[in-house]
Write a protein that holds these residues in place. Structure first.
Motif, PDB file in Angstrom:
ATOM      1  N   ALA A 293      10.015 -10.442  35.809  1.00  0.00           N
ATOM      2  CA  ALA A 293       9.601 -10.104  37.170  1.00  0.00           C
ATOM      3  C   ALA A 293       8.590  -8.956  37.153  1.00  0.00           C
ATOM      4  O   ALA A 293       7.725  -8.870  38.027  1.00  0.00           O
ATOM      5  CB  ALA A 293      10.816  -9.720  38.005  1.00  0.00           C
ATOM      6  N   PHE A 294       8.667  -8.085  36.151  1.00  0.00           N
ATOM      7  CA  PHE A 294       7.751  -6.942  36.047  1.00  0.00           C
ATOM      8  C   PHE A 294       6.426  -7.319  35.387  1.00  0.00           C
ATOM      9  O   PHE A 294       5.443  -6.592  35.500  1.00  0.00           O
ATOM     10  CB  PHE A 294       8.439  -5.821  35.251  1.00  0.00           C
ATOM     11  N   LEU A 295       6.368  -8.458  34.712  1.00  0.00           N
ATOM     12  CA  LEU A 295       5.188  -8.851  33.941  1.00  0.00           C
ATOM     13  C   LEU A 295       3.884  -8.869  34.741  1.00  0.00           C
ATOM     14  O   LEU A 295       2.876  -8.330  34.256  1.00  0.00           O
ATOM     15  CB  LEU A 295       5.432 -10.202  33.263  1.00  0.00           C
ATOM     16  N   PRO A 296       3.820  -9.431  35.947  1.00  0.00           N
ATOM     17  CA  PRO A 296       2.538  -9.399  36.686  1.00  0.00           C
ATOM     18  C   PRO A 296       2.063  -7.968  36.971  1.00  0.00           C
ATOM     19  O   PRO A 296       0.873  -7.681  36.907  1.00  0.00           O
ATOM     20  CB  PRO A 296       2.846 -10.132  37.986  1.00  0.00           C
ATOM     21  N   TYR A 297       3.009  -7.077  37.266  1.00  0.00           N
ATOM     22  CA  TYR A 297       2.632  -5.691  37.512  1.00  0.00           C
ATOM     23  C   TYR A 297       2.161  -5.009  36.231  1.00  0.00           C
ATOM     24  O   TYR A 297       1.255  -4.186  36.250  1.00  0.00           O
ATOM     25  CB  TYR A 297       3.804  -4.919  38.123  1.00  0.00           C
ATOM     26  N   ALA A 298       2.769  -5.360  35.117  1.00  0.00           N
ATOM     27  CA  ALA A 298       2.357  -4.788  33.835  1.00  0.00           C
ATOM     28  C   ALA A 298       0.926  -5.202  33.495  1.00  0.00           C
ATOM     29  O   ALA A 298       0.146  -4.402  32.980  1.00  0.00           O
ATOM     30  CB  ALA A 298       3.319  -5.222  32.731  1.00  0.00           C
TER      31      ALA A 298
ATOM     32  N   LEU B  11      -1.338  -3.160  35.677  1.00  0.00           N
ATOM     33  CA  LEU B  11      -1.392  -1.775  35.214  1.00  0.00           C
ATOM     34  C   LEU B  11      -2.169  -1.648  33.908  1.00  0.00           C
ATOM     35  O   LEU B  11      -2.724  -0.589  33.617  1.00  0.00           O
ATOM     36  CB  LEU B  11       0.022  -1.223  35.025  1.00  0.00           C
ATOM     37  N   ALA B  12      -2.210  -2.709  33.122  1.00  0.00           N
ATOM     38  CA  ALA B  12      -2.932  -2.663  31.857  1.00  0.00           C
ATOM     39  C   ALA B  12      -4.441  -2.568  32.075  1.00  0.00           C
ATOM     40  O   ALA B  12      -5.148  -1.974  31.252  1.00  0.00           O
ATOM     41  CB  ALA B  12      -2.607  -3.895  31.019  1.00  0.00           C
ATOM     42  N   CYS B  13      -4.936  -3.104  33.171  1.00  0.00           N
ATOM     43  CA  CYS B  13      -6.385  -3.105  33.421  1.00  0.00           C
ATOM     44  C   CYS B  13      -6.972  -1.694  33.471  1.00  0.00           C
ATOM     45  O   CYS B  13      -7.940  -1.416  32.754  1.00  0.00           O
ATOM     46  CB  CYS B  13      -6.701  -3.872  34.698  1.00  0.00           C
ATOM     47  N   PRO B  14      -6.433  -0.769  34.274  1.00  0.00           N
ATOM     48  CA  PRO B  14      -7.034   0.567  34.283  1.00  0.00           C
ATOM     49  C   PRO B  14      -6.872   1.295  32.950  1.00  0.00           C
ATOM     50  O   PRO B  14      -7.772   2.015  32.524  1.00  0.00           O
ATOM     51  CB  PRO B  14      -6.306   1.315  35.397  1.00  0.00           C
ATOM     52  N   PHE B  15      -5.744   1.081  32.276  1.00  0.00           N
ATOM     53  CA  PHE B  15      -5.564   1.744  30.987  1.00  0.00           C
ATOM     54  C   PHE B  15      -6.545   1.204  29.953  1.00  0.00           C
ATOM     55  O   PHE B  15      -7.104   1.959  29.156  1.00  0.00           O
ATOM     56  CB  PHE B  15      -4.130   1.579  30.493  1.00  0.00           C
ATOM     57  N   MET B  16      -6.778  -0.093  29.954  1.00  0.00           N
ATOM     58  CA  MET B  16      -7.755  -0.663  29.030  1.00  0.00           C
ATOM     59  C   MET B  16      -9.150  -0.124  29.345  1.00  0.00           C
ATOM     60  O   MET B  16      -9.925   0.176  28.433  1.00  0.00           O
ATOM     61  CB  MET B  16      -7.740  -2.191  29.117  1.00  0.00           C
ATOM     62  N   HIS B  17      -9.467   0.014  30.617  1.00  0.00           N
ATOM     63  CA  HIS B  17     -10.770   0.540  30.994  1.00  0.00           C
ATOM     64  C   HIS B  17     -10.928   1.975  30.490  1.00  0.00           C
ATOM     65  O   HIS B  17     -11.975   2.337  29.953  1.00  0.00           O
ATOM     66  CB  HIS B  17     -10.936   0.491  32.509  1.00  0.00           C
ATOM     67  N   LEU B  18      -9.899   2.777  30.656  1.00  0.00           N
ATOM     68  CA  LEU B  18      -9.973   4.171  30.203  1.00  0.00           C
ATOM     69  C   LEU B  18     -10.103   4.272  28.696  1.00  0.00           C
ATOM     70  O   LEU B  18     -10.930   5.025  28.175  1.00  0.00           O
ATOM     71  CB  LEU B  18      -8.731   4.938  30.658  1.00  0.00           C
ATOM     72  N   PHE B  19      -9.281   3.536  27.973  1.00  0.00           N
ATOM     73  CA  PHE B  19      -9.242   3.703  26.529  1.00  0.00           C
ATOM     74  C   PHE B  19     -10.333   2.926  25.805  1.00  0.00           C
ATOM     75  O   PHE B  19     -10.784   3.333  24.731  1.00  0.00           O
ATOM     76  CB  PHE B  19      -7.864   3.320  25.987  1.00  0.00           C
TER      77      PHE B  19
END
Length: 79
Positions: free
Chosen positions: A38-43, A46-54
């Motif tokens: 159930a948390f997978l779509p939110y994960a 959330l991965a998109c901004p972290f990938m953009h930053l890193f």
């Protein structure tokens, strides 16, 4: 003190830690699979901004990168 060349993860304590992490991951997946799915779509969102930053780490957009491109191409700022 006996230091291993392989680092922490290849030492006895590192292997024990990996075993505990694997066991905890297994039981987390088996007992809470519905919650995790159930948390997978939110994960993913959330991965998109972290990938953009890193993934853009070290890249400078704008004037600095244009000046660097001119310098690399042998432009007026080349030495």
């Amino acid at each position: 003190m006996n230091k291993h060349r392989g680092g922490f993860w290849l030492s006895a304590r590192g292997m024990a830690a990996l075993g505990l992490i694997a066991a905890a991951s297994y039981f987390l997946l088996m007992e809470h699979r519905d919650h995790l799915l159930a948390f997978l779509p939110y994960a993913i969102l959330l991965a998109c901004p972290f990938m953009h930053l890193f993934m853009h780490h070290g890249r400078h957009h704008g004037v600095q990168s244009q000046e660097k491109d001119k310098h690399d191409a042998g432009g007026p700022h080349a030495h």
